[in-house]
Design an enzyme around this catalytic site. Structure first.
Site, short mmCIF file in Angstrom:
data_model
loop_
_atom_site.label_atom_id
_atom_site.label_comp_id
_atom_site.label_asym_id
_atom_site.label_seq_id
_atom_site.Cartn_x
_atom_site.Cartn_y
_atom_site.Cartn_z
N ASP A 277 -32.44 14.98 34.41
CA ASP A 277 -31.80 13.84 35.07
C ASP A 277 -30.31 14.13 35.18
OD1 ASP A 277 -30.90 11.33 35.92
OD2 ASP A 277 -32.30 10.24 34.65
N ARG A 279 -28.11 12.09 36.82
CA ARG A 279 -27.37 10.89 37.20
C ARG A 279 -26.26 10.56 36.19
NH1 ARG A 279 -32.45 6.95 37.92
NH2 ARG A 279 -33.07 8.20 36.11
#
Length: 345
Positions: A277, A279
């Site tokens: 991930d 983000r």
């Protein structure tokens, strides 16, 4: 100050890399492996011996030693062409060009500028691999320091308007990152009482799920489930433009293609050279602070969001689970998110 800030230089460098232009980072001249053309490759080669830097994740796929930990600097053979370089960067070539080695990776010396180059490539949403050379940069290149400050983006409010929705009456707030960065949106539904904990959902943009109704993920049902829950009372939905867990739509499609070959969602990201991930949820905390919201009931199954909000000074008084949209096409994907990414029941 008349000259560009470090943030503005980084934004310019991201654009250059997407265009196939080299940039100067500390003592290096670097270009993105995905977008570099043959003519500019020749110009780089004329400056000195070439190196291609890969993430540790991609290096592991290629069985290359990552002496620098999170990245590996691979010496480029003298006769290597763009096909050879892109075969290192892009897993689409893994079956077409199976013999790439032996790969000689560098050890020792300062890898900071190479690490910055890969971070810029990720931010530009191209494959995280950069080709470069240690040399005096030619005139006209965007020049950055070897290490950029790791600062959270500080989006500024640019527009707000009333917005009637199926979920109920509300307002849409548009925020924009500095230096011409992404826009992000806060959807305020109902009469939000900022003195009480506010129901909040951090939702990352998903073109395939939110717009096309893709069955490969649960994003669309989660979006509409959150809106329905807020419509029954009140709340704030933060819609963050971080497609594909922050790797962008093109790389997300590359990951989907790898999933069709039998890799799960985490393995596909790693094979591309990304983390599970990518983000940055500090964005969400920044938007909430700008809206005067400090205590929230967070609608999520992702413990990383809770940890990030808490670490950024936003009090999460309750986690509100959001389990919707499970089906035969995405059951494996959801199981992997629980088993490998720690998503909660």
């Amino acid at each position: 100050m008349l000259g560009p800030t470090a943030t503005e230089l980084a934004a310019r460098a991201r654009t250059d890399l997407r265009l196939g232009l080299p940039v100067a980072v500390g003592p290096l001249v670097l270009a993105a492996a995905e977008t570099l053309g043959a003519e500019r490759l020749a110009a780089l080669r004329a400056l000195g011996p070439l190196v291609i830097a890969l993430t540790g994740r991609r290096a592991a796929t290629l069985k290359a030693r990552a002496y620098d930990g999170d990245i590996a600097r691979v010496r480029v053979p003298e006769g290597a062409d763009l096909t050879w370089l892109r075969a290192l960067a892009d897993p689409a070539f893994d079956l077409r060009v199976p013999m790439k080695g032996p790969l000689e990776t560098l050890r020792g010396g300062d890898a900071t500028a190479w690490r910055t180059g890969i971070a810029l490539a990720k931010a530009a949403q191209v494959l995280p691999a950069v080709i470069g050379v240690e040399a005096a940069p030619p005139e006209g290149l965007t020049r950055l320091p070897a290490m950029l400050p790791d600062e959270a983006s500080a989006p500024q409010g640019v527009a707000t308007a009333r917005l009637p929705m199926l979920a109920g009456a509300g307002r849409l707030h548009v925020f924009r990152e500095g230096a011409g960065g992404e826009e992000h949106y806060a959807v305020e539904i109902g009469q939000v009482d900022r003195a009480a904990p506010v129901l909040v959902r951090l939702h990352s943009a998903c073109f395939t799920g939110d717009v096309l109704g893709s069955l490969k993920c649960d994003c669309g049902p989660q979006l509409h489930g959150a809106l329905d829950a807020m419509g029954a009372g009140s709340g704030v939905l933060l819609y963050l433009n971080q497609e594909g867990r922050g790797i962008g739509l093109a790389n997300k499609m590359r990951a989907y293609d790898l999933q069709d070959q039998g890799f799960d969602t985490v393995e596909a990201n790693h094979r591309l050279g990304f983390e599970d991930d990518e983000r940055d949820f500090r964005l969400g905390a920044g938007l909430l602070r700008r809206m005067g919201i400090g205590r929230i009931r967070l609608m999520t199954n992702n413990p990383r969001k809770i940890a990030m909000m808490t670490g950024q000074g936003v009090e999460v008084v309750e986690r509100v689970p959001l389990h919707v949209g499970r089906g035969p096409e995405n059951a494996g994907y959801l199981d992997v998110k629980r088993a490998k990414s720690g998503h909660l029941e």
